[in-house]
Design a protein around this motif. Structure first.
Motif, PDB file in Angstrom:
ATOM      1  N   GLY A   1      -0.865   4.547  -7.655  1.00  0.00           N
ATOM      2  CA  GLY A   1      -2.663   3.589  -6.843  1.00  0.00           C
ATOM      3  C   GLY A   1      -1.614   3.743  -5.333  1.00  0.00           C
ATOM      4  N   HIS A   2      -0.332   4.351  -4.807  1.00  0.00           N
ATOM      5  CA  HIS A   2      -0.151   4.230  -3.525  1.00  0.00           C
ATOM      6  C   HIS A   2      -0.468   5.790  -3.038  1.00  0.00           C
TER       7      HIS A   2
ATOM      8  N   GLY B   1       7.299   1.805 -16.823  1.00  0.00           N
ATOM      9  CA  GLY B   1       5.881   2.179 -16.897  1.00  0.00           C
ATOM     10  C   GLY B   1       5.114   1.671 -15.715  1.00  0.00           C
ATOM     11  N   TRP B   2       5.304   0.599 -15.613  1.00  0.00           N
ATOM     12  CA  TRP B   2       4.819  -0.217 -14.296  1.00  0.00           C
ATOM     13  C   TRP B   2       5.311   0.352 -12.997  1.00  0.00           C
ATOM     14  N   LEU B   3       6.279   0.690 -12.592  1.00  0.00           N
ATOM     15  CA  LEU B   3       6.342   1.082 -11.853  1.00  0.00           C
ATOM     16  C   LEU B   3       5.173   2.190 -11.187  1.00  0.00           C
ATOM     17  N   ARG B   4       5.032   3.100 -11.960  1.00  0.00           N
ATOM     18  CA  ARG B   4       4.823   4.262 -12.118  1.00  0.00           C
ATOM     19  C   ARG B   4       3.054   4.212 -11.949  1.00  0.00           C
ATOM     20  N   ALA B   5       2.581   3.174 -12.948  1.00  0.00           N
ATOM     21  CA  ALA B   5       1.140   2.920 -12.300  1.00  0.00           C
ATOM     22  C   ALA B   5       0.909   2.285 -10.902  1.00  0.00           C
TER      23      ALA B   5
ATOM     24  N   LEU C   1       0.694  -1.350   0.052  1.00  0.00           N
ATOM     25  CA  LEU C   1      -0.091  -0.050  -0.395  1.00  0.00           C
ATOM     26  C   LEU C   1       1.111   1.282  -0.240  1.00  0.00           C
ATOM     27  N   GLU C   2       2.135   1.186  -0.082  1.00  0.00           N
ATOM     28  CA  GLU C   2       2.829   2.599   0.476  1.00  0.00           C
ATOM     29  C   GLU C   2       4.817   1.693  -0.395  1.00  0.00           C
ATOM     30  N   PHE C   3       5.412   2.881  -0.715  1.00  0.00           N
ATOM     31  CA  PHE C   3       6.577   2.706  -1.102  1.00  0.00           C
ATOM     32  C   PHE C   3       7.252   2.489  -0.248  1.00  0.00           C
ATOM     33  N   GLN C   4       8.642   1.257  -0.544  1.00  0.00           N
ATOM     34  CA  GLN C   4       9.073   1.181   1.210  1.00  0.00           C
ATOM     35  C   GLN C   4      10.112   2.337   1.317  1.00  0.00           C
TER      36      GLN C   4
END
Length: 330
Positions: free
Chosen positions: A201-202, A193-197, A128-131
């Motif tokens: 979301g976070h 592109g995936w990490l931005r998605a 739910l959140e970046f590390q």
């Protein structure tokens, strides 16, 4: 094209999940192989299904970029189609969504966008959140966005050192056998592109969601995020900062329960037996209170290997015991 996997064991007639259909969605660099989980929830009365999302596991094709999407809402079609195939609503059955890690983020956002479609949401260490927390996410986002605009598919620096796989894989120090082509030791290549998605979301979770179903967030009691191997990684989450995830879980909706499991791994249901049993016991209590009619009772059965069927119907053996699969999507 996604793949819907179904547990072929008949559901028990009673239990905390009697009258419920469970749909499981895996995390990043993963697929469904948790037959122990399927057998356990089936013994509690559920019909159990799992999705291998597009470009993952049984759905992955040689020419595809593993796991790649540019918007997590891209999964809406296959989630919705899976629920239609399951036939839950016409039969009057409850829908319980169960998501692990990135799958937990995906299902949380889906439930937020589709009120009234799910009766309960179970999250297994949801990402739910970046590390590096909100500040790290905000600092990283412009760089990721620039990279995505320049070349959204370019592989980024791999920071996965394989420690989580070491704690899970039977070949190393874990207990579980799985297809390492579908679940590689150091994960799939991360692409901007995936990490931005995921970061988008976070950010949505950080502002607060309005999920109208009761939510259970299962987490390890502690995290161990280090640049070297530690035996602590056999009994802690070595992927996420669980304190941050616990806080973010409170922003999902009006009814959120958080259960911390001492000794649990990132996937609490792949933990060693004492922590795994504790996770099942906590889930059973919660399911009895929020889904079914039987709040008390024991944990699920131990499992053994059995037949599996691939998407073409051919018999094979493997860890995904007692399941069958079919294609979902265009």
């Amino acid at each position: 094209m996604a793949t819907l996997v179904r547990c072929e064991l008949p559901p028990a007639g009673t239990g905390p999940l009697a009258g419920a259909d469970v749909l499981y969605v895996h995390g990043w660099s993963d697929y469904f192989f948790q037959a122990d989980l399927a057998r356990t929830l089936t013994s509690w009365g559920a019909r159990f299904f799992a999705l291998d999302l597009r470009k993952y596991g049984r759905s992955l094709r040689p020419w595809q970029t593993p796991g790649y999407v540019e918007d997590l809402s891209a999964y809406d079609d296959e989630i919705g189609q899976a629920l239609r195939i399951m036939g839950s609503r016409p039969a009057g059955r409850k829908v319980v969504l169960l998501g692990h890690s990135t799958g937990g983020l995906t299902l949380s956002l889906w439930a937020h966008r589709h009120p009234g479609r799910a009766d309960a949401l179970i999250l297994n260490s949801p990402w739910l959140e970046f590390q590096a927390s909100k500040s790290g996410r905000n600092a990283l986002m412009p760089l990721v966005d620039m990279g995505a605009r320049m070349d959204s598919h370019a592989p980024m620096l791999n920071v996965d050192l394989g420690f989580y796989s070491r704690a899970v894989n039977q070949r190393l120090e874990g207990e579980w056998d799985y297809n390492e082509s579908w679940r590689p030791e150091r994960g799939f290549a991360v692409r901007p592109g995936w990490l931005r998605a995921v970061l988008v979301g976070h950010a949505q979770v950080a502002t607060g969601l309005t999920i109208d179903a009761p939510v259970l967030s299962l987490l390890s009691a502690r995290s161990t995020l280090l640049a070297r191997w530690s035996t602590d990684m056999l009994t802690t989450d070595s992927v996420l900062v669980v304190n941050e995830i616990a806080e973010r879980s409170t922003r999902l909706g009006a009814s959120v329960s958080i259960q911390r499991v001492d000794g649990a791994l990132h996937d609490v249901f792949l933990s060693h037996l004492p922590a795994r049993n504790a996770a099942y016991a906590a889930l059973r209590r919660w399911a009895g209170a929020y889904v079914g009619t039987e709040p008390d009772g024991g944990t699920g059965p131990d499992g053994g290997a059995g037949p599996d069927a691939d998407v073409n119907g051919g018999a094979q053996t493997g860890p995904e015991a007692g399941t069958s699969a079919q294609s979902v999507g265009p």
